[in-house]
Design a protein around this motif. Structure first.
Motif, mmCIF file in Angstrom:
data_model
loop_
_atom_site.group_PDB
_atom_site.id
_atom_site.type_symbol
_atom_site.label_atom_id
_atom_site.label_comp_id
_atom_site.label_asym_id
_atom_site.label_seq_id
_atom_site.Cartn_x
_atom_site.Cartn_y
_atom_site.Cartn_z
ATOM 1 N N GLY A 139 0.769 -1.231 0.000
ATOM 2 C CA GLY A 139 0.000 0.000 0.000
ATOM 3 C C GLY A 139 0.799 1.280 0.000
ATOM 4 O O GLY A 139 0.224 2.369 0.102
ATOM 5 N N ALA A 140 2.142 1.187 -0.114
ATOM 6 C CA ALA A 140 2.962 2.394 -0.164
ATOM 7 C C ALA A 140 2.975 2.956 -1.584
ATOM 8 O O ALA A 140 2.785 2.233 -2.561
ATOM 9 N N ASP A 141 3.201 4.262 -1.688
ATOM 10 C CA ASP A 141 3.379 4.922 -2.986
ATOM 11 C C ASP A 141 4.864 5.018 -3.304
ATOM 12 O O ASP A 141 5.688 5.186 -2.397
ATOM 13 N N VAL A 142 5.201 4.945 -4.579
ATOM 14 C CA VAL A 142 6.578 5.168 -5.009
ATOM 15 C C VAL A 142 6.667 6.600 -5.516
ATOM 16 O O VAL A 142 6.178 6.929 -6.597
ATOM 17 N N LEU A 143 7.277 7.478 -4.710
ATOM 18 C CA LEU A 143 7.372 8.894 -5.064
ATOM 19 C C LEU A 143 8.478 9.161 -6.080
ATOM 20 O O LEU A 143 8.330 10.009 -6.956
ATOM 21 N N VAL A 144 9.591 8.439 -5.928
ATOM 22 C CA VAL A 144 10.723 8.568 -6.860
ATOM 23 C C VAL A 144 11.101 7.161 -7.298
ATOM 24 O O VAL A 144 11.544 6.346 -6.484
ATOM 25 N N THR A 145 10.898 6.869 -8.571
ATOM 26 C CA THR A 145 11.243 5.547 -9.079
ATOM 27 C C THR A 145 12.759 5.351 -9.048
ATOM 28 O O THR A 145 13.525 6.304 -8.880
ATOM 29 N N SER A 146 13.197 4.123 -9.205
ATOM 30 C CA SER A 146 14.605 3.788 -9.005
ATOM 31 C C SER A 146 15.525 4.589 -9.920
ATOM 32 O O SER A 146 15.199 4.871 -11.074
ATOM 33 N N PHE A 147 16.669 4.959 -9.361
ATOM 34 C CA PHE A 147 17.676 5.702 -10.114
ATOM 35 C C PHE A 147 19.057 5.319 -9.591
ATOM 36 O O PHE A 147 19.193 4.787 -8.483
ATOM 37 N N ASN A 148 20.076 5.574 -10.394
ATOM 38 C CA ASN A 148 21.445 5.240 -10.010
ATOM 39 C C ASN A 148 22.062 6.368 -9.191
ATOM 40 O O ASN A 148 21.805 7.551 -9.433
#
Length: 312
Positions: A139-148
């Motif tokens: 149920g969490a939101d992903v505010l910033v998708t994965s990045f290096n």
């Protein structure tokens, strides 16, 4: 899916699984049992790899780091200037490894890109993609998708209730000493969202509610004439204390992101004062611990406590 069980069954299950003598017939205890069927991979590594994120002005950076080490002891990584966001930015960065908790310190030389700076904690995970999917599942939101970043990959998630957390994965597996005491992530959540927050975090962390006090002493949030609800959670991410309030909080409560356990509070505060740390809330005793709230050079606010007995 919500499963209804009698409190008697829940109580027996808790006694058998945790040995806790004091029981709290509250919604979060029921959630821990009812949502056990939410299956996610266990992506935890260990509490010494979970960091409190602290943002300070570059001119305060060295003084802040020095005050931390003077107060708690420990070591630091080599300081550098990096880009740690998915968009262009530049920040001083240093890891502070103390016996009572790990901190990631940032001193941005450029404006801080949104939503960085709002995350309270960073959790190192075994697999970032699995961790992101597990967070979404619970149920969490992903505010910033994965990045290096320079040493691995990151993402920022938001739990129900508006609590932001950064997730990390390192290209080279780190090896830190075990902590002498485990710090507690202090999270303030409304009564409207606490059930959803606890549900989500327990499923993600594979943790347990170790205490749930519906009438905790209000002195802990600066309101000695009142009571409030306090939930303590423990997992391989470390300790987490959920403070359920109406938001009527006197300063500085709500600004402290982490509580640090020390063996001698008076001695620690003496070291802190000598290093330029200001005591905002003088020591008080509640829930078998003596606590104080302090502000380090650069503005970082923390709770520090010593255990005076077996905590509830």
């Amino acid at each position: 899916m919500r499963i209804t069980k009698s409190f008697g069954v829940i109580a027996v299950a808790i006694i058998l699984s945790t040995g806790i003598a004091r029981l709290f017939p509250t919604r979060s205890t029921a959630l821990e049992v009812a949502y056990a069927a939410t299956v996610t991979p266990n992506v935890t590594v260990g509490p010494q790899y979970d960091t409190t994120h602290v943002y300070v002005a570059p001119e305060d950076f060295d003084r802040f780091v020095a005050s931390l080490v003077a107060t708690f002891g420990g070591t630091t990584s080599k300081q550098g200037v990096f880009t740690v966001t998915p968009t262009p930015s530049s920040t001083m960065s240093q890891l502070v490894l103390t016996p009572v908790g790990t901190l990631s310190v940032f001193g941005f030389k450029t404006p801080v890109p949104y939503p960085f700076g709002a995350e309270r904690t960073g959790y190192l995970v075994i697999d970032l993609d699995e961790a992101i999917q597990a967070a979404r599942t619970t149920g969490a939101d992903v505010l910033v998708t994965s990045f290096n970043d320079p040493i691995g990959r990151d993402a920022i998630i938001q739990w129900p209730g508006g609590v932001n957390t950064q997730l990390y994965w390192h290209t080279t597996t780190p090896s830190y000493k075990a902590l002498q005491t485990i710090p507690e992530n202090r999270v303030y959540v409304s009564a409207d969202r606490v059930a959803a927050f606890v549900d989500s975090f327990l499923a993600f962390s594979h943790g347990n509610v170790i205490a749930d006090d519906a009438h905790a002493p209000g002195v802990e949030i600066g309101r000695p004439s009142d009571t409030y609800r306090r939930i303590r959670i423990q997992s391989n991410f470390g300790k987490l204390t959920v403070l359920v309030t109406d938001g009527h909080l006197p300063y500085p409560y709500g600004h402290e992101t982490t509580g640090y356990e020390v063996s001698d509070l008076a001695a620690t505060l003496a070291k802190a004062k000598a290093a330029g740390v200001q005591v905002l809330v003088p020591p008080y005793t509640a829930d078998q611990r003596t606590s104080a709230v302090v502000q380090f050079p650069g503005g970082y606010i923390a709770e520090i406590h010593s255990i005076t007995g077996k905590p509830n």
